[in-house]
Motif scaffolding. Structure first.
Motif, mmCIF file in Angstrom:
data_model
loop_
_atom_site.group_PDB
_atom_site.id
_atom_site.type_symbol
_atom_site.label_atom_id
_atom_site.label_comp_id
_atom_site.label_asym_id
_atom_site.label_seq_id
_atom_site.Cartn_x
_atom_site.Cartn_y
_atom_site.Cartn_z
ATOM 1 N N LYS A 143 0.687 -1.212 0.097
ATOM 2 C CA LYS A 143 -0.202 0.113 -0.073
ATOM 3 C C LYS A 143 0.845 1.458 -0.007
ATOM 4 C CE LYS A 143 -0.616 -0.351 4.904
ATOM 5 N NZ LYS A 143 0.107 0.991 5.343
ATOM 6 N N ASN A 144 2.060 1.303 0.863
ATOM 7 C CA ASN A 144 2.603 2.417 0.746
ATOM 8 C C ASN A 144 3.546 2.855 -0.492
ATOM 9 O OD1 ASN A 144 2.321 3.013 3.530
ATOM 10 N ND2 ASN A 144 4.045 1.263 4.071
ATOM 11 N N GLU A 145 3.853 1.801 -1.377
ATOM 12 C CA GLU A 145 4.537 2.037 -2.648
ATOM 13 C C GLU A 145 3.465 2.745 -3.548
ATOM 14 O OE1 GLU A 145 5.610 -0.941 -6.114
ATOM 15 O OE2 GLU A 145 5.602 -1.605 -4.223
ATOM 16 N N CYS A 146 2.317 2.864 -3.407
ATOM 17 C CA CYS A 146 1.389 3.615 -4.447
ATOM 18 C C CYS A 146 0.097 4.100 -3.741
ATOM 19 C CB CYS A 146 0.717 2.683 -5.540
ATOM 20 S SG CYS A 146 0.263 0.956 -4.800
ATOM 21 N N GLY A 147 0.397 4.458 -2.542
ATOM 22 C CA GLY A 147 -0.602 5.195 -1.926
ATOM 23 C C GLY A 147 -0.743 6.778 -2.306
ATOM 24 N N PHE A 148 0.324 7.438 -2.811
ATOM 25 C CA PHE A 148 0.464 8.930 -3.296
ATOM 26 C C PHE A 148 -0.418 9.103 -4.446
ATOM 27 C CE2 PHE A 148 3.889 6.692 -5.320
ATOM 28 C CZ PHE A 148 3.736 6.940 -6.680
ATOM 29 N N SER A 241 12.888 15.404 -8.038
ATOM 30 C CA SER A 241 11.195 15.941 -8.223
ATOM 31 C C SER A 241 10.694 14.685 -7.802
ATOM 32 C CB SER A 241 11.079 16.598 -9.294
ATOM 33 O OG SER A 241 11.360 15.656 -10.317
ATOM 34 N N PHE A 242 9.089 15.067 -7.511
ATOM 35 C CA PHE A 242 8.382 14.189 -7.503
ATOM 36 C C PHE A 242 8.087 13.151 -8.743
ATOM 37 C CE2 PHE A 242 3.626 12.824 -7.658
ATOM 38 C CZ PHE A 242 3.672 12.139 -6.477
ATOM 39 N N GLU A 243 8.156 13.630 -10.005
ATOM 40 C CA GLU A 243 7.937 13.055 -11.130
ATOM 41 C C GLU A 243 9.151 11.983 -11.182
ATOM 42 O OE1 GLU A 243 7.695 16.241 -11.122
ATOM 43 O OE2 GLU A 243 5.393 16.407 -11.298
ATOM 44 N N GLU A 244 10.429 12.270 -10.930
ATOM 45 C CA GLU A 244 11.583 11.626 -10.947
ATOM 46 C C GLU A 244 11.654 10.418 -9.913
ATOM 47 O OE1 GLU A 244 14.902 15.087 -12.324
ATOM 48 O OE2 GLU A 244 14.730 14.763 -10.087
ATOM 49 N N SER A 245 11.092 10.913 -8.591
ATOM 50 C CA SER A 245 10.876 9.601 -7.806
ATOM 51 C C SER A 245 9.816 8.658 -8.084
ATOM 52 C CB SER A 245 10.144 10.490 -6.681
ATOM 53 O OG SER A 245 11.214 11.333 -5.966
ATOM 54 N N ILE A 246 8.787 9.148 -8.872
ATOM 55 C CA ILE A 246 7.862 8.100 -9.515
ATOM 56 C C ILE A 246 8.698 7.175 -10.474
ATOM 57 C CG2 ILE A 246 5.885 7.795 -10.690
ATOM 58 C CD1 ILE A 246 4.889 9.968 -9.492
ATOM 59 N N GLU A 247 9.488 7.767 -11.206
ATOM 60 C CA GLU A 247 10.133 6.928 -12.303
ATOM 61 C C GLU A 247 11.278 6.128 -11.562
ATOM 62 O OE1 GLU A 247 12.249 9.610 -14.894
ATOM 63 O OE2 GLU A 247 10.533 10.749 -15.652
ATOM 64 N N VAL A 248 11.979 6.679 -10.605
ATOM 65 C CA VAL A 248 13.070 5.595 -9.889
ATOM 66 C C VAL A 248 12.153 4.493 -9.163
ATOM 67 C CG1 VAL A 248 14.722 5.646 -8.258
ATOM 68 C CG2 VAL A 248 14.562 7.450 -9.882
ATOM 69 N N THR A 249 11.196 4.985 -8.610
ATOM 70 C CA THR A 249 10.360 3.858 -7.710
ATOM 71 C C THR A 249 9.715 2.597 -8.788
ATOM 72 O OG1 THR A 249 9.921 5.723 -6.056
ATOM 73 C CG2 THR A 249 8.768 3.599 -6.040
ATOM 74 N N LYS A 250 9.364 3.173 -9.765
ATOM 75 C CA LYS A 250 8.845 2.220 -10.677
ATOM 76 C C LYS A 250 9.937 1.184 -11.126
ATOM 77 C CE LYS A 250 6.554 3.718 -14.398
ATOM 78 N NZ LYS A 250 6.119 4.544 -15.320
ATOM 79 N N ILE A 251 11.063 1.523 -11.354
ATOM 80 C CA ILE A 251 12.082 0.638 -11.738
ATOM 81 C C ILE A 251 12.578 -0.159 -10.686
ATOM 82 C CG2 ILE A 251 14.415 0.549 -12.335
ATOM 83 C CD1 ILE A 251 14.029 3.309 -13.863
ATOM 84 N N TYR A 252 12.590 0.310 -9.429
ATOM 85 C CA TYR A 252 13.097 -0.552 -8.442
ATOM 86 C C TYR A 252 11.728 -1.677 -7.956
ATOM 87 C CZ TYR A 252 17.562 1.743 -7.063
ATOM 88 O OH TYR A 252 18.738 2.014 -7.275
ATOM 89 N N SER A 253 10.610 -1.130 -8.240
ATOM 90 C CA SER A 253 9.390 -1.765 -8.029
ATOM 91 C C SER A 253 9.526 -3.132 -8.475
ATOM 92 C CB SER A 253 8.249 -1.093 -8.233
ATOM 93 O OG SER A 253 7.080 -1.990 -7.877
ATOM 94 N N ILE A 254 9.658 -2.929 -10.078
ATOM 95 C CA ILE A 254 9.707 -4.177 -11.086
ATOM 96 C C ILE A 254 11.150 -5.058 -10.949
ATOM 97 C CG2 ILE A 254 8.292 -2.855 -12.736
ATOM 98 C CD1 ILE A 254 10.568 -2.920 -14.454
ATOM 99 N N SER A 255 11.835 -4.452 -10.151
ATOM 100 C CA SER A 255 13.111 -5.120 -9.956
ATOM 101 C C SER A 255 13.135 -5.939 -8.604
ATOM 102 C CB SER A 255 14.443 -4.331 -9.901
ATOM 103 O OG SER A 255 14.636 -3.664 -11.133
ATOM 104 N N GLY A 256 12.307 -5.914 -7.726
ATOM 105 C CA GLY A 256 11.906 -6.416 -6.433
ATOM 106 C C GLY A 256 13.082 -5.840 -5.346
#
Length: 508
Positions: A143-148, A241-256
């Motif tokens: 939930k915390n990963e995508c709660g924003f 920035s917020f947009e950059e944080s989302i980009e980075v988080t997406k990559i780390y999310s699919i990488s586990g």
């Protein structure tokens, strides 16, 4: 009985809606899953059967057929478990409602019915938002990963029984929304630039590299502080920035690799060992995953002891350094992962490390030195904006009590420079001086006549390539921004040129 609900699968960073069609028919009890499922989805039959029984529901003794639509798309991942179980319970009449056209179900099931966390939830949900999905049923621990994401209903669920009761409106679960301050960046660095004794030239070069997102190579003997300084580079980089944080988080999310399951707010710093393969560096594999260059997106990729890396591993860096993108081609699909990173490398000048060291004698032959340096090709060197040579730190510099600028002070100067760049490029998709296209160099980096003359003399003396010429101009533009100067002055050009003269000394 027939039912249809939605789930999602990933290809690269893009999520695709998968319709899970469930049919319960008369006949011998058989459980079939069709529609190009991978091994983890085929194994879900046993997880789903046990989870339904252990959650207190009856597993139907019918001929069960699960069809994953579209049938020509390869489906991968255990996140389909929950949708298959819900489809069976819906077809069996245990779940009363049947209108889930705007809902997706994501989650892996344990045998006791618990819904386990999965990888890649954030890119899936962001993709679903663009496909008119309104509600997402996800594992509680994700939930915390995508709660924003506040324009979708994020419903975190602990187990299968809770999911059934929620869908039957027997219980209420409020959509999860992350608190705004939870996404703010917190300075958690234990390192600081003030820890570095001496090496003022190296610290200056790193500041310029950070301000303009320039690639950098550091050459020097062992113990001169190359690695120490490079590890402190993230402490002076501007906040994501917020947009950059989302980009980075997406990559780390699919990488586990999203251990905290929260939005990443610190710029990545990746330092792979020199034994890594080209696939580990660039990405790929049977199920393509991002490599180190993508994990360093919006951050720093640091290669320590550069010549110790395999030559073919280093050569694969050339394309992502230029294009800021990695394309991985497979038979069924061509995937792209972002790779906008600062490349920083360190190396010794020879195998023993003491070539040119005033304090130690080099024991290497010229042939050994040439072979060692020859592992770094000219095309790769040409893509590195700043070449910096360092010498051993002197004793009196080590014992000095006076502290140099801290990371916080340097970062403030860099933030001012970054804002100047953002204002300059506000009508373009450019965020730093290093990204200026060659055709726009004259537009953004205008030189006066005296600077042009200096550049011409250096070009002829050092035999620069066209790419090197443009990179020197971009570095000079960054130096001028740090000085808060509108125009590039002669001293800016001279300093930028000084960072590209090592080619002749070591590789000439």
């Amino acid at each position: 009985m027939y039912s249809k609900i939605n789930t999602c699968t990933l290809q690269g960073l893009n999520g695709h809606i998968i319709e899970v069609e469930t049919d319960l028919a008369r006949g011998m009890p058989v459980f079939n899953i069709v529609g190009l499922p991978d091994a983890s989805i085929k194994e879900s039959k046993e997880r789903v059967r046990a989870a339904i029984k252990n959650s207190g529901y009856e597993f139907p003794l019918n001929r069960i057929t699960i069809n994953l639509v579209p049938a020509n798309l390869k489906k991968e991942g255990s996140q389909l478990d929950l949708s298959i179980a819900i489809g069976i319970l819906l077809s069996n009449g245990i779940i009363k409602s049947n209108d889930f056209s705007d809902t997706i179900f994501l989650g892996e099931l344990s045998l006791d019915g618990k819904i386990n966390e999965i990888d890649g939830v954030l890119p899936m949900i962001i993709s679903m938002r663009e496909l008119n999905i309104k509600r997402c049923i996800i594992p509680y621990n994700n939930k915390n990963e995508c709660g924003f994401i506040n324009d979708l209903e994020i419903i975190p669920i602990h187990n299968l029984k809770e999911a059934v009761e929620f869908l039957n409106e027997e219980i209420e679960i409020e959509p999860f929304i992350e608190k705004p301050d939870a996404c703010k960046s917190i300075d958690m660095y234990d390192l600081d630039f003030s820890d570095i004794k001496g090496q003022e030239g190296l610290k200056r070069a790193l500041e310029i590299a950070a301000a303009g997102s320039h690639n950098m190579l550091i050459i020097g003997p062992p113990g001169s502080g190359k690695t120490m300084a490079a590890k402190r580079l993230p402490t002076i980089l501007p906040e994501l920035s917020f947009e950059e944080s989302i980009e980075v988080t997406k990559i780390y999310s699919i990488s586990g690799l999203l251990s905290s399951h929260r939005l990443i707010t610190q710029r990545p710093f990746r330092s792979p060992h020199h034994t890594c393969s080209s696939i580990a560096l660039i990405g790929g594999g049977r199920i393509p995953k991002p490599g180190e260059v993508s994990l360093a997106h919006q951050g720093v990729l640091f290669l320590d002891e550069l010549p110790e890396f395999s030559k073919n591993v280093l050569e694969v860096l050339r394309q992502p350094m230029e294009d800021e993108l990695v394309n991985i081609a497979r038979v069924n699909a061509s995937l792209s992962f972002p790779a906008k990173f600062m490349f920083v490398a360190s190396m010794n000048p020879c195998p023993c490390g003491y070539y040119g060291d005033p304090l130690h004698e080099c024991t290497c032959s010229q042939r050994d030195i040439d072979r060692y340096l020859g592992k770094i090709s000219f095309p790769l060197l040409d893509r590195i904006d700043i070449h910096m040579e360092v010498q051993p730190v002197k004793y009196n510099e080590l014992k000095e009590d006076s502290k140099s600028d801290s990371s916080d002070i340097i970062r403030k100067r860099i933030n001012i420079s970054k804002q100047i760049q953002l204002d300059r490029f506000k009508n373009n998709k450019i965020y730093s001086n290093s990204q200026i296209e060659n055709r726009d160099v004259e537009k953004y980096c205008l030189l006066k006549k005296s600077s042009e003359q200096i550049m011409k003399m250096a070009f002829e003396k050092y035999k620069f390539s066209a790419r090197t010429y443009n990179k020197i101009i971009k570095v000079a533009r960054t130096i001028a921004d740090l000085d808060q100067e509108n125009n590039i002055e002669d001293n800016h050009i001279l300093e930028a040129i000084s960072y590209r003269t090592l080619n002749n000394k070591y590789w000439g």
